[in-house]
Write a protein that holds these residues in place. Structure first.
Motif, PDB file in Angstrom:
ATOM      1  N   HIS A 235      51.005 144.824  76.505  1.00  0.00           N
ATOM      2  CA  HIS A 235      49.544 144.843  76.409  1.00  0.00           C
ATOM      3  C   HIS A 235      48.971 146.059  77.134  1.00  0.00           C
ATOM      4  O   HIS A 235      49.516 146.530  78.129  1.00  0.00           O
ATOM      5  CB  HIS A 235      48.935 143.571  77.014  1.00  0.00           C
ATOM      6  N   HIS A 236      47.841 146.516  76.649  1.00  0.00           N
ATOM      7  CA  HIS A 236      47.093 147.616  77.257  1.00  0.00           C
ATOM      8  C   HIS A 236      46.683 147.215  78.683  1.00  0.00           C
ATOM      9  O   HIS A 236      46.177 146.118  78.897  1.00  0.00           O
ATOM     10  CB  HIS A 236      45.856 147.883  76.398  1.00  0.00           C
ATOM     11  N   ILE A 237      46.878 148.124  79.636  1.00  0.00           N
ATOM     12  CA  ILE A 237      46.485 147.870  81.027  1.00  0.00           C
ATOM     13  C   ILE A 237      45.174 148.584  81.304  1.00  0.00           C
ATOM     14  O   ILE A 237      45.052 149.789  81.052  1.00  0.00           O
ATOM     15  CB  ILE A 237      47.570 148.357  82.019  1.00  0.00           C
ATOM     16  N   VAL A 238      44.191 147.854  81.811  1.00  0.00           N
ATOM     17  CA  VAL A 238      42.930 148.444  82.254  1.00  0.00           C
ATOM     18  C   VAL A 238      42.893 148.317  83.768  1.00  0.00           C
ATOM     19  O   VAL A 238      42.866 147.212  84.309  1.00  0.00           O
ATOM     20  CB  VAL A 238      41.709 147.739  81.624  1.00  0.00           C
ATOM     21  N   ALA A 239      42.922 149.451  84.457  1.00  0.00           N
ATOM     22  CA  ALA A 239      42.946 149.473  85.925  1.00  0.00           C
ATOM     23  C   ALA A 239      41.566 149.890  86.426  1.00  0.00           C
ATOM     24  O   ALA A 239      41.045 150.938  86.031  1.00  0.00           O
ATOM     25  CB  ALA A 239      44.011 150.445  86.417  1.00  0.00           C
ATOM     26  N   LEU A 240      40.988 149.075  87.292  1.00  0.00           N
ATOM     27  CA  LEU A 240      39.652 149.320  87.817  1.00  0.00           C
ATOM     28  C   LEU A 240      39.725 149.447  89.328  1.00  0.00           C
ATOM     29  O   LEU A 240      40.166 148.534  90.020  1.00  0.00           O
ATOM     30  CB  LEU A 240      38.718 148.165  87.429  1.00  0.00           C
ATOM     31  N   CYS A 241      39.290 150.587  89.842  1.00  0.00           N
ATOM     32  CA  CYS A 241      39.323 150.846  91.291  1.00  0.00           C
ATOM     33  C   CYS A 241      37.937 150.626  91.884  1.00  0.00           C
ATOM     34  O   CYS A 241      36.950 151.160  91.380  1.00  0.00           O
ATOM     35  CB  CYS A 241      39.765 152.284  91.561  1.00  0.00           C
TER      36      CYS A 241
ATOM     37  N   ASP B  54      61.652 150.877  78.843  1.00  0.00           N
ATOM     38  CA  ASP B  54      62.001 150.863  77.428  1.00  0.00           C
ATOM     39  C   ASP B  54      60.793 151.075  76.529  1.00  0.00           C
ATOM     40  O   ASP B  54      60.922 151.550  75.408  1.00  0.00           O
ATOM     41  CB  ASP B  54      62.664 149.531  77.056  1.00  0.00           C
ATOM     42  N   LYS B  55      59.628 150.681  77.020  1.00  0.00           N
ATOM     43  CA  LYS B  55      58.421 150.807  76.210  1.00  0.00           C
ATOM     44  C   LYS B  55      57.331 151.503  77.019  1.00  0.00           C
ATOM     45  O   LYS B  55      57.335 151.480  78.236  1.00  0.00           O
ATOM     46  CB  LYS B  55      57.944 149.432  75.765  1.00  0.00           C
ATOM     47  N   SER B  56      56.408 152.129  76.310  1.00  0.00           N
ATOM     48  CA  SER B  56      55.285 152.793  76.950  1.00  0.00           C
ATOM     49  C   SER B  56      54.028 151.968  76.703  1.00  0.00           C
ATOM     50  O   SER B  56      53.719 151.634  75.566  1.00  0.00           O
ATOM     51  CB  SER B  56      55.120 154.202  76.395  1.00  0.00           C
ATOM     52  N   VAL B  57      53.328 151.628  77.774  1.00  0.00           N
ATOM     53  CA  VAL B  57      52.134 150.798  77.693  1.00  0.00           C
ATOM     54  C   VAL B  57      50.918 151.686  77.950  1.00  0.00           C
ATOM     55  O   VAL B  57      50.899 152.430  78.932  1.00  0.00           O
ATOM     56  CB  VAL B  57      52.199 149.660  78.737  1.00  0.00           C
ATOM     57  N   PRO B  58      49.894 151.614  77.106  1.00  0.00           N
ATOM     58  CA  PRO B  58      48.691 152.410  77.358  1.00  0.00           C
ATOM     59  C   PRO B  58      47.962 151.917  78.613  1.00  0.00           C
ATOM     60  O   PRO B  58      47.884 150.718  78.866  1.00  0.00           O
ATOM     61  CB  PRO B  58      47.843 152.214  76.110  1.00  0.00           C
ATOM     62  N   ILE B  59      47.445 152.871  79.392  1.00  0.00           N
ATOM     63  CA  ILE B  59      46.735 152.551  80.634  1.00  0.00           C
ATOM     64  C   ILE B  59      45.382 153.247  80.612  1.00  0.00           C
ATOM     65  O   ILE B  59      45.301 154.445  80.362  1.00  0.00           O
ATOM     66  CB  ILE B  59      47.527 153.008  81.877  1.00  0.00           C
ATOM     67  N   THR B  60      44.332 152.480  80.870  1.00  0.00           N
ATOM     68  CA  THR B  60      42.988 153.028  81.015  1.00  0.00           C
ATOM     69  C   THR B  60      42.575 152.852  82.466  1.00  0.00           C
ATOM     70  O   THR B  60      42.772 151.786  83.047  1.00  0.00           O
ATOM     71  CB  THR B  60      41.985 152.283  80.099  1.00  0.00           C
ATOM     72  N   VAL B  61      42.006 153.907  83.044  1.00  0.00           N
ATOM     73  CA  VAL B  61      41.603 153.890  84.450  1.00  0.00           C
ATOM     74  C   VAL B  61      40.096 154.082  84.533  1.00  0.00           C
ATOM     75  O   VAL B  61      39.524 154.920  83.835  1.00  0.00           O
ATOM     76  CB  VAL B  61      42.324 155.015  85.231  1.00  0.00           C
ATOM     77  N   ASP B  62      39.457 153.304  85.398  1.00  0.00           N
ATOM     78  CA  ASP B  62      38.022 153.455  85.620  1.00  0.00           C
ATOM     79  C   ASP B  62      37.717 153.147  87.081  1.00  0.00           C
ATOM     80  O   ASP B  62      38.548 152.589  87.796  1.00  0.00           O
ATOM     81  CB  ASP B  62      37.229 152.532  84.703  1.00  0.00           C
ATOM     82  N   PHE B  63      36.513 153.511  87.520  1.00  0.00           N
ATOM     83  CA  PHE B  63      36.105 153.352  88.907  1.00  0.00           C
ATOM     84  C   PHE B  63      34.739 152.691  88.962  1.00  0.00           C
ATOM     85  O   PHE B  63      33.895 152.908  88.095  1.00  0.00           O
ATOM     86  CB  PHE B  63      36.035 154.717  89.606  1.00  0.00           C
ATOM     87  N   VAL B  64      34.527 151.892  89.997  1.00  0.00           N
ATOM     88  CA  VAL B  64      33.236 151.245  90.193  1.00  0.00           C
ATOM     89  C   VAL B  64      32.882 151.335  91.673  1.00  0.00           C
ATOM     90  O   VAL B  64      33.740 151.205  92.541  1.00  0.00           O
ATOM     91  CB  VAL B  64      33.255 149.772  89.701  1.00  0.00           C
ATOM     92  N   GLY B  65      31.617 151.608  91.952  1.00  0.00           N
ATOM     93  CA  GLY B  65      31.137 151.628  93.331  1.00  0.00           C
ATOM     94  C   GLY B  65      30.320 150.383  93.595  1.00  0.00           C
ATOM     95  O   GLY B  65      29.532 149.949  92.747  1.00  0.00           O
ATOM     96  N   ILE B  66      30.525 149.766  94.741  1.00  0.00           N
ATOM     97  CA  ILE B  66      29.797 148.561  95.102  1.00  0.00           C
ATOM     98  C   ILE B  66      29.124 148.775  96.451  1.00  0.00           C
ATOM     99  O   ILE B  66      29.744 149.300  97.381  1.00  0.00           O
ATOM    100  CB  ILE B  66      30.763 147.346  95.178  1.00  0.00           C
ATOM    101  N   LYS B  67      27.877 148.376  96.551  1.00  0.00           N
ATOM    102  CA  LYS B  67      27.150 148.505  97.808  1.00  0.00           C
ATOM    103  C   LYS B  67      27.131 147.172  98.520  1.00  0.00           C
ATOM    104  O   LYS B  67      27.045 146.116  97.897  1.00  0.00           O
ATOM    105  CB  LYS B  67      25.719 148.982  97.563  1.00  0.00           C
TER     106      LYS B  67
END
Length: 97
Positions: A51-57, A81-94
């Motif tokens: 599955h596609h990985i969505v990483a949120l920092c 053995d397999k390549s998984v798509p990775i999406t990276v995004d960032f969020v700021g919290i106050k």
């Protein structure tokens, strides 16, 4: 970490000068944190399967851990053995305390 944990003597570690007076003991050594981060990356890759990985920092404090975790995930992704798509995004919290 249990309440009665005494930690490690700070003299066993290379502590930056500007932290020496503020630090009494080290509870979790950096090497242990890196090991657990690598293990977490393995668990994520295993659990996600193909599955596609969505990483949120969450900025600002999480960037170093996030970068280390992504480095481990990318290494596993490249060497696996397999390549998984990775999406990276960032969020700021106050914090409004």
């Amino acid at each position: 970490i249990r309440d009665e944990e005494t930690g490690y003597n700070k003299n066993l570690f290379c502590i930056p000068k500007h932290y020496e007076e503020d630090l009494e003991r080290v509870f979790i050594p950096h090497g242990l944190i890196l090991d657990r981060t690598e293990r977490l990356a393995r668990d994520i890759m295993q659990d996600m399967g193909s599955h596609h990985i969505v990483a949120l920092c969450v900025l600002k404090g999480g960037y170093k851990f996030f970068a280390d975790l992504l480095d481990h995930i990318k290494a596993l992704n490249q060497n696996g053995d397999k390549s998984v798509p990775i999406t990276v995004d960032f969020v700021g919290i106050k914090n409004y305390c």
